[in-house]
Write an enzyme that holds these catalytic residues in place. Structure first.
Site, PDB file in Angstrom:
ATOM      1  N   CYS A 217       0.898  -1.064   0.013  1.00 66.57           N
ATOM      2  CA  CYS A 217      -0.107  -0.001   0.090  1.00 66.57           C
ATOM      3  C   CYS A 217       0.934   1.232   0.028  1.00 66.57           C
ATOM      4  O   CYS A 217       0.376   2.446  -0.118  1.00 66.57           O
ATOM      5  CB  CYS A 217      -0.873  -0.111   1.327  1.00 66.57           C
ATOM      6  SG  CYS A 217      -2.321  -1.278   1.443  1.00 66.57           S
TER       7      CYS A 217
ATOM      8  N   ASN B 221      -9.864  -0.242  -0.929  1.00 66.31           N
ATOM      9  CA  ASN B 221      -8.429   0.021  -0.705  1.00 66.31           C
ATOM     10  C   ASN B 221      -7.762  -0.886  -2.224  1.00 66.31           C
ATOM     11  O   ASN B 221      -7.874  -2.299  -2.395  1.00 66.31           O
ATOM     12  CB  ASN B 221      -7.926  -1.028   0.499  1.00 66.31           C
ATOM     13  CG  ASN B 221      -6.329  -1.083   0.446  1.00 66.31           C
ATOM     14  OD1 ASN B 221      -5.726  -0.578  -0.195  1.00 66.31           O
ATOM     15  ND2 ASN B 221      -5.897  -1.408   1.671  1.00 66.31           N
TER      16      ASN B 221
ATOM     17  N   HIS C  23      -3.229   6.969   2.156  1.00 67.22           N
ATOM     18  CA  HIS C  23      -3.879   5.929   1.698  1.00 67.22           C
ATOM     19  C   HIS C  23      -5.182   5.564   2.036  1.00 67.22           C
ATOM     20  O   HIS C  23      -5.437   5.547   3.349  1.00 67.22           O
ATOM     21  CB  HIS C  23      -2.621   4.704   1.922  1.00 67.22           C
ATOM     22  CG  HIS C  23      -3.027   3.322   1.841  1.00 67.22           C
ATOM     23  ND1 HIS C  23      -3.310   3.114   0.569  1.00 67.22           N
ATOM     24  CD2 HIS C  23      -3.306   2.427   2.374  1.00 67.22           C
ATOM     25  CE1 HIS C  23      -3.809   1.584   0.592  1.00 67.22           C
ATOM     26  NE2 HIS C  23      -3.810   1.266   1.911  1.00 67.22           N
TER      27      HIS C  23
HETATM   28  O1  UT7 Z   1      -3.749  -1.269   3.298  1.00 67.52           O
HETATM   29  C1  UT7 Z   1      -3.131  -2.450   3.938  1.00 67.52           C
HETATM   30  C2  UT7 Z   1      -3.062  -2.601   5.358  1.00 67.52           C
HETATM   31  N1  UT7 Z   1      -4.169  -2.870   6.011  1.00 67.52           N
HETATM   32  C3  UT7 Z   1      -4.882  -2.286   6.852  1.00 67.52           C
HETATM   33  O2  UT7 Z   1      -4.468  -1.079   7.094  1.00 67.52           O
HETATM   34  C4  UT7 Z   1      -6.137  -2.964   7.423  1.00 67.52           C
HETATM   35  C5  UT7 Z   1      -5.934  -2.776   9.032  1.00 67.52           C
HETATM   36  N2  UT7 Z   1      -7.082  -3.381   9.673  1.00 67.52           N
HETATM   37  C6  UT7 Z   1      -8.162  -3.127   9.625  1.00 67.52           C
HETATM   38  O3  UT7 Z   1      -8.598  -2.034   8.962  1.00 67.52           O
HETATM   39  C7  UT7 Z   1      -9.272  -3.712  10.700  1.00 67.52           C
HETATM   40  O4  UT7 Z   1      -8.488  -4.302  11.708  1.00 67.52           O
HETATM   41  C8  UT7 Z   1     -10.432  -4.436  10.023  1.00 67.52           C
HETATM   42  C9  UT7 Z   1     -11.403  -3.751   9.200  1.00 67.52           C
HETATM   43  C10 UT7 Z   1      -9.898  -5.528   9.120  1.00 67.52           C
HETATM   44  C11 UT7 Z   1     -11.251  -5.283  11.034  1.00 67.52           C
HETATM   45  O5  UT7 Z   1     -11.693  -4.444  11.961  1.00 67.52           O
HETATM   46  P1  UT7 Z   1     -11.733  -4.507  13.478  1.00 67.52           P
HETATM   47  O6  UT7 Z   1     -12.322  -3.428  14.029  1.00 67.52           O
HETATM   48  O7  UT7 Z   1     -10.417  -4.670  13.865  1.00 67.52           O
HETATM   49  O8  UT7 Z   1     -12.388  -5.746  13.619  1.00 67.52           O
HETATM   50  P2  UT7 Z   1     -11.949  -7.398  14.384  1.00 67.52           P
HETATM   51  O9  UT7 Z   1     -10.790  -8.129  13.409  1.00 67.52           O
HETATM   52  O10 UT7 Z   1     -11.517  -6.982  15.777  1.00 67.52           O
HETATM   53  O11 UT7 Z   1     -13.322  -8.229  14.284  1.00 67.52           O
HETATM   54  C12 UT7 Z   1     -14.349  -7.640  15.386  1.00 67.52           C
HETATM   55  C13 UT7 Z   1     -15.421  -8.825  15.019  1.00 67.52           C
HETATM   56  C14 UT7 Z   1     -15.092 -10.118  15.044  1.00 67.52           C
HETATM   57  O12 UT7 Z   1     -16.020 -10.910  15.873  1.00 67.52           O
HETATM   58  P3  UT7 Z   1     -15.924 -11.244  17.245  1.00 67.52           P
HETATM   59  O13 UT7 Z   1     -14.651 -12.268  17.530  1.00 67.52           O
HETATM   60  O14 UT7 Z   1     -15.935  -9.879  17.950  1.00 67.52           O
HETATM   61  O15 UT7 Z   1     -17.268 -12.145  17.445  1.00 67.52           O
HETATM   62  C15 UT7 Z   1     -14.846 -10.583  13.814  1.00 67.52           C
HETATM   63  O16 UT7 Z   1     -14.999 -12.028  13.551  1.00 67.52           O
HETATM   64  O17 UT7 Z   1     -16.082  -8.494  13.575  1.00 67.52           O
HETATM   65  C16 UT7 Z   1     -15.911  -9.756  13.057  1.00 67.52           C
HETATM   66  N3  UT7 Z   1     -15.943  -9.545  11.756  1.00 67.52           N
HETATM   67  C17 UT7 Z   1     -16.589  -9.343  10.938  1.00 67.52           C
HETATM   68  N4  UT7 Z   1     -18.109  -9.041  11.092  1.00 67.52           N
HETATM   69  C18 UT7 Z   1     -18.988  -8.783   9.946  1.00 67.52           C
HETATM   70  C19 UT7 Z   1     -14.697  -9.475  10.852  1.00 67.52           C
HETATM   71  N5  UT7 Z   1     -14.934  -9.376   9.644  1.00 67.52           N
HETATM   72  C20 UT7 Z   1     -16.453  -9.104   9.698  1.00 67.52           C
HETATM   73  C21 UT7 Z   1     -17.089  -8.522   8.345  1.00 67.52           C
HETATM   74  N6  UT7 Z   1     -18.320  -8.687   8.742  1.00 67.52           N
HETATM   75  N7  UT7 Z   1     -16.745  -8.487   7.109  1.00 67.52           N
END
Ligand code: UT7
Length: 328
Positions: free
Chosen positions: A113, A282, A252
């Site tokens: 990225c 993204n 980004h």
């Molecule tokens: O550009 C390249 C570099 N990458 C990035 O900058 C990405 C950085 N990371 C992020 O942007 C975030 O971590 C994400 C958007 C990928 C995820 O958001 P988060 O607030 O960190 O969520 P999480 O991974 O902590 O997940 C929270 C909950 C989980 O459920 P439980 O364990 O709390 O029951 C996940 O299983 O949300 C669940 N979850 C979803 N629910 C609905 C994960 N993906 C989804 C989804 N829809 N698509």
């Protein structure tokens, strides 16, 4: 002598993949995607005969048309991508061929990225040396080619797209400063496991879905918030830029919450931040030049602009430039 961006253009495929579409494919919902990422829809290159170089070539053709120059005038093409058409030849080779840049050489640059700002900085050096007059920087990624559309944690994030800028020499304005970083420990949290020399393709790697993006979202999020905000603040400090001096932040587009944290750290109002994540998601190396394309008509000669990125690797950094032209 400095290098200045003198033209910008982009290409996005027509097919839209909305949050509603994704709701039918995986266990997710529009509200979760919007509130956690800011994304509403993204573009997908559906034609199976087309690849990253096709999107990049379209962007470069438009770029040259806008600037009114011929492809034979290009000295160098640098392509930032993590979705090269093939391991070799380079996507830069293929794009140069497709646009008719027969007097140019080129190469691909892999910084995920942050690829566009790494490539922009590299290209600027060839201009600053006085050796080249026209360098094309492309950021292009067909992310749909390395996404598992059954993995809800990654498939909601990415889209396909390409954009390009032309660098030319200038006495005033142009690219002034950069601060770039890498940390290979980031491979533990975000990578494409197989397909390289470590794990060449086998039936097993395909069955295990090791050829797609694998991400541990939370640690990447934390590192991105800190990395992108710190480096953007640092580049302002060392160039004596107060928030009032900065016309635009071009971040980004990985997650709206990462962008918001960077904006707050820099002390900027929201109106100075380019955000189009809701439309394209993204697009990895293409996000920053696509923003420049979308906001080009609002940019004025002399505007102080900070480009900032964080991505897989880890890679991160910021570039400070002064915009070189008014759009007519
Ligand atoms: O550009 C390249 C570099 N990458 C990035 O900058 C990405 C950085 N990371 C992020 O942007 C975030 O971590 C994400 C958007 C990928 C995820 O958001 P988060 O607030 O960190 O969520 P999480 O991974 O902590 O997940 C929270 C909950 C989980 O459920 P439980 O364990 O709390 O029951 C996940 O299983 O949300 C669940 N979850 C979803 N629910 C609905 C994960 N993906 C989804 C989804 N829809 N698509």
């Amino acid at each position: 002598m400095r290098a200045a961006i003198t033209s910008v253009a982009g290409y996005l495929p027509d097919d839209v993949l909305s949050n509603a579409d994704l709701e039918k494919m995986v266990d997710t919902n529009d509200e979760w995607i919007r509130s956690r990422t800011g994304i509403e829809e993204r573009r997908i290159l559906k034609d199976p005969t087309k690849a990253t170089s096709d999107m990049g070539a379209e962007a470069v053709k438009t770029l040259l048309e806008k600037r009114g120059i011929d492809a034979t005038e290009i000295d160098l093409v640098i392509v930032a991508t993590v979705t090269a058409d093939m391991h070799f030849p380079s996507t830069a080779n293929l794009i140069a061929h497709k646009v008719g840049a027969v007097n140019s050489w080129g190469f691909d640059l892999s910084a995920a990225c942050s690829g566009f700002i790494f490539a922009l900085t590299t290209g600027a050096k060839f201009i600053e040396s006085g050796q080249y007059k026209k360098v094309v920087i492309v950021g292009a990624d067909k992310m749909s080619s390395i996404i598992d559309y059954t993995d809800r944690t990654t498939c909601i994030l990415f889209g396909d797209g390409a954009a390009a800028v032309l660098l030319e020499p200038t006495e005033s304005h142009g690219i002034i400063d950069h601060k770039l970083h890498v940390d290979g420990n980031g491979a533990n949290f975000l990578r494409q496991k197989a397909g390289g020399s470590l794990f060449p393709p086998t039936h097993e790697t395909v069955e295990n879905k090791d050829h797609v993006i694998w991400q541990d979202g939370q640690p990447v999020f934390k590192a991105a918030v800190k990395g992108m905000a710190d480096v953007s603040y640092d580049i302002m400090q060392r160039n004596n830029l107060a928030p009032d001096d900065v016309a635009w932040l071009v971040p980004h587009q990985a997650n709206l919450r990462i962008i918001d944290a960077t904006q707050r750290r820099m002390g900027l109002p929201k109106e100075k931040v380019m955000i189009n994540i809701q439309k394209y998601g993204n697009t990895t190396a293409a996000t920053i030049p696509l923003c420049l394309r979308d906001w080009e008509s609002q940019l004025k000669a002399g505007d102080n602009i900070i480009l900032a990125a964080f991505g897989g690797g880890f890679t991160w950094g910021a570039v400070y430039l002064q915009w070189a032209y008014d759009t007519h």
